[in-house]
Structures are given as C-alpha cells and as structure tokens.
Design an enzyme around this catalytic site. Structure first.
Site, PDB file in Angstrom:
ATOM      1  N   ARG A  40      -7.075  62.572   6.769  1.00  0.00           N
ATOM      2  CA  ARG A  40      -6.431  61.790   5.710  1.00  0.00           C
ATOM      3  C   ARG A  40      -7.513  61.124   4.871  1.00  0.00           C
ATOM      4  NH1 ARG A  40      -3.855  56.536   5.136  1.00  0.00           N
ATOM      5  NH2 ARG A  40      -1.908  56.743   3.959  1.00  0.00           N
ATOM      6  N   SER A 109       6.697  63.492   6.778  1.00  0.00           N
ATOM      7  CA  SER A 109       7.034  62.116   7.162  1.00  0.00           C
ATOM      8  C   SER A 109       8.495  61.845   6.820  1.00  0.00           C
ATOM      9  CB  SER A 109       6.157  61.117   6.398  1.00  0.00           C
ATOM     10  OG  SER A 109       4.800  61.298   6.720  1.00  0.00           O
ATOM     11  N   LYS A 138      -1.393  51.531   6.536  1.00  0.00           N
ATOM     12  CA  LYS A 138      -0.382  51.982   5.574  1.00  0.00           C
ATOM     13  C   LYS A 138       0.707  50.932   5.446  1.00  0.00           C
ATOM     14  CE  LYS A 138       1.962  56.246   4.305  1.00  0.00           C
ATOM     15  NZ  LYS A 138       2.380  57.582   4.742  1.00  0.00           N
TER      16      LYS A 138
END
Length: 207
Positions: A40, A109, A138
């Site tokens: 990521r 997700s 996040k």
C-alpha cells in the site's frame, strides 16, 4: 485458482523507513507466519511505487507468498503481482476483474452487507471488512462484531477483518467465522516483526 491462506494478512506502511529496512521487516514477518502481503503506497510517485513493488515481488516470490497491490492496477499488471485490492471509491471490481483475468486474486473492501454481496457478484475472491477498531493508518468508521458476522454470512467468499487489530485485541473476534486478520502497525512498527507475526498468527489460530 489455488486456495489462498488469508490467516495473517500484512498491509504495508513504508513511512519513515528506508527500502532496505522496509524489505527486512516484510521478510521477517513472512518468516514469522505472514501468509499474504499487500503493498500500500498512497503517497509515492508511480516510478517509486513500481521500483519498490518489483523488489517486494522478488522477495514474496522467494517464499511463495502472494503479493497484492493496493488500488494501483497499473503497478499490479506491470510487475505481474498476484492480485489487486480495491476500495469502494477505487476502480469498480468488475472492471478490475476483466483487466486482471480470472487467475489473479481480487480483494475488495466492504463495510456494508450490500457492498460485500456486490463485490462477490463482481468477481472478488475475498472481502476486507472493518474497521474493527480505530486505526491510525486509515480514517474509517468502525463496525461491530454482530454486523461483521452479517457480512460474513452474506457471502460465500473469505472475509478478512481489518482495522486496529493487535495481539491484545484479536481474542475479541472469537466466534466469528473469519478467514484471516489484516494488520499494519502491529507488524510494521514492531521492534521484532518476526516475533510479532508469530504471536499474531497464534492468537488468530486460537480463536
């Protein structure tokens, strides 16, 4: 497709780490029991992302661990990654599936039952669902365990719990039919990634 072991799913965070340090952490985590790695990189240039992805692919291939690229389909295709993971605001799952083909892994997700059902319909191989606990990596709303169970019951593909998970709170997921846990800080910020990975895996397996 080969059945994937999602039990300990590492999402990387390279912040304040050199490439060498970053790769060392990932390697140690694999040696400790990590079964999937997701790269990521939200604040990296395409060129830099490509370079680190290439190095990470070499490492994960050495240990036969699937490498998933977060969001960036172009990077995933360029390095022949094992799969792609997309969120609800990224490229639609059905388009991603068409572009990567049937043999690559597609993760989506989903924090809502409707999104999970849609993801499966559009070709997802697994769902990442959460956040289970507040997380620094996040900004996401938390979902409770009873709703997580609803999401799991609504689909026929594996569900991996994400968000704020650590060795101290995994036991709270007992009784939930999860196929894995996804962690960031619990491994990436650990002083001993190998030991932390072993402990996290042990905690998950004892649920």
């Amino acid at each position: 497709m080969v059945e994937i072991d999602y039990s300990l799913y590492l999402v990387t965070n390279r912040k304040n780490k050199s490439k060498e340090e970053f790769l060392k952490i990932v390697e140690e985590s694999i040696l400790g029991g990590v079964t999937v790695v997701q790269l990521r990189e939200k604040e990296t240039s395409t060129g830099e992302f490509y370079k680190i992805a290439l190095k990470l692919k070499k490492l994960t291939s050495k240990y036969n661990i699937p490498l998933i690229i977060n969001d960036r389909l172009d990077i995933a295709l360029a390095i022949d990654a094992d799969g792609v993971h997309v969120g609800q605001s990224d490229m639609p799952a059905n388009i991603v599936r068409n572009m990567i083909g049937k043999d690559k892994i597609l993760g989506v997700s989903a924090a809502k039952v409707s999104d999970a059902i849609e993801a499966e319909k559009n070709g997802a191989d697994y769902i990442g669902s959460g956040a289970i606990f507040p997380t620094q990596t996040k900004n996401a709303n938390c979902i409770n365990l009873s709703y997580l169970k609803e999401i799991i019951d609504s689909v026929n593909i594996p569900v991996v719990a994400i968000g704020g998970l650590s060795q101290e709170n995994i036991s709270s997921l007992s009784g939930v039919n999860l196929k894995g846990i996804s962690v960031v800080s619990a491994i990436m910020d650990s002083e001993n990634p190998k030991k932390s990975s072993k402990n996290l895996k042990k905690e998950f397996e004892s649920l």
